[in-house]
Design a protein around this motif. Structure first.
Motif, PDB file in Angstrom:
ATOM      1  N   SER A  34       0.823  -1.211   0.000  1.00 52.70           N
ATOM      2  CA  SER A  34       0.000   0.000   0.000  1.00 52.70           C
ATOM      3  C   SER A  34       0.857   1.261   0.000  1.00 52.70           C
ATOM      4  O   SER A  34       0.560   2.235  -0.703  1.00 52.70           O
ATOM      5  N   SER A  35       1.947   1.231   0.783  1.00 54.54           N
ATOM      6  CA  SER A  35       2.809   2.415   0.869  1.00 54.54           C
ATOM      7  C   SER A  35       3.547   2.675  -0.441  1.00 54.54           C
ATOM      8  O   SER A  35       3.909   3.820  -0.734  1.00 54.54           O
TER       9      SER A  35
ATOM     10  N   SER B 139       2.257   2.115  -3.395  1.00 52.71           N
ATOM     11  CA  SER B 139       1.276   2.289  -4.466  1.00 52.71           C
ATOM     12  C   SER B 139       1.403   3.666  -5.109  1.00 52.71           C
ATOM     13  O   SER B 139       1.567   4.682  -4.426  1.00 52.71           O
TER      14      SER B 139
ATOM     15  N   THR C  58      -3.595   0.571  -4.856  1.00 50.20           N
ATOM     16  CA  THR C  58      -4.084   0.896  -3.517  1.00 50.20           C
ATOM     17  C   THR C  58      -5.313   0.065  -3.182  1.00 50.20           C
ATOM     18  O   THR C  58      -5.437  -0.473  -2.071  1.00 50.20           O
ATOM     19  N   GLN C  59      -6.212  -0.053  -4.152  1.00 53.67           N
ATOM     20  CA  GLN C  59      -7.413  -0.853  -3.947  1.00 53.67           C
ATOM     21  C   GLN C  59      -7.069  -2.330  -3.731  1.00 53.67           C
ATOM     22  O   GLN C  59      -7.662  -3.003  -2.893  1.00 53.67           O
TER      23      GLN C  59
END
Length: 287
Positions: free
Chosen positions: A257-258, A260, A266-267
């Protein structure tokens, strides 16, 4: 074999001396925490019962309740004839000292403490039956925990399949994402009507690609998924090991996530976290 910590069993037996009922409830707990409720006449069995629990279970809060109802119809009254004869002889000796004594009433003799005796239950037979019934109840409890554990394993396998699908989706889209970011960077520079410095542009693209490089995280996610599947097949208690693997999976999802750079990845990271949390909730019930 995956075993749940949640189960219930009720076992009952009857004999000439009465009836016994064992009820055992088991819920999730970090360690093995037994609670025994026994009749006072069977309290001395507690040590042997705890030993059986320790050998059969490794985790869980386990409440064990034993109910014993003696068969009162089987109890009979008998007369202690020797004691009664001594009592009557003493009474007759006493009559010689009394001028107005009344005839001895047999009912008065029977009321004297110790003349009438109740037959006693064979408590050794009751204790033996209690231990045997407890073993049967533990076996049934273990079977119930195994059945529910198998269902939990299936639910976890479904989430593992979902994680693998998300990982494959991110791998497939990475080249497209990087190319889109390259084109976007070129377009923005073109709009500023500035001369493109190819060397500087390639440096920016390289930095962008480095930031978006999540191959290592995806590899570790795949490795952890395979390890979870391997652990699910083990015969020993696996709950703590699975809980540790959930932490590792969550760490990789956070890193993904970081790193992305677009909404799609992110999704995907959010979907991974949801799947991992769903597994973690189920694993809290696994022994």
């Amino acid at each position: 074999m995956t075993r749940s910590m949640t189960a219930f069993t009720r076992q009952e037996t009857q004999s000439d001396w009465g009836s016994l009922v064992w009820e055992i409830r088991s819920v999730n707990h970090r360690y093995l925490e037994p609670h025994l409720r026994l009749p006072e006449s069977l309290r001395e069995l507690e040590g042997a019962l705890r030993e059986q629990l320790r050998k059969s279970l490794s985790r869980g809060k386990v409440e064990c309740t034993l109910r014993f109802v003696p068969e009162t119809q089987q109890q009979t009254l008998s007369v202690d004839r020797d004691f009664a004869a001594q009592l009557i002889a003493a009474a007759q000796d006493l009559r010689t000292l009394m001028t107005d004594s009344q005839p001895l009433n047999p009912l008065e003799v029977l009321r004297w403490p110790g003349v009438m005796r109740e037959s006693e239950l064979d408590m050794e037979a009751v204790k033996k039956a209690s231990l045997a019934l407890f073993s049967q109840a533990l076996k049934d409890l273990a079977e119930g925990r195994s059945r529910e554990g198998a269902e939990l394993a299936q639910l976890i396998e479904m989430r593992l399949d979902g994680i693998e699908q998300v990982v494959a989706q991110v791998r497939k889209r990475l080249p497209e994402i990087l190319q889109a970011q390259r084109d976007n960077l070129r377009s923005r520079l073109a709009e500023l009507q500035e001369e493109l410095d190819e060397n500087r542009l390639e440096q920016e693209i390289a930095l962008l690609a480095q930031k978006a490089d999540v191959d290592e995280e995806l590899d570790r996610l795949g490795t952890h998924v395979q390890e979870v599947r391997r652990v699910l097949k083990q015969k020993d208690p696996i709950g703590r090991r699975l809980d540790f693997l959930m932490q590792e999976l969550n760490r990789e999802a956070n890193t993904l996530s970081s790193k992305s750079i677009v909404a799609d990845t992110t999704q995907c990271a959010v979907e991974l976290k949801v799947l991992i949390e769903q597994m973690r909730e189920q694993i809290q019930n696994i022994e």
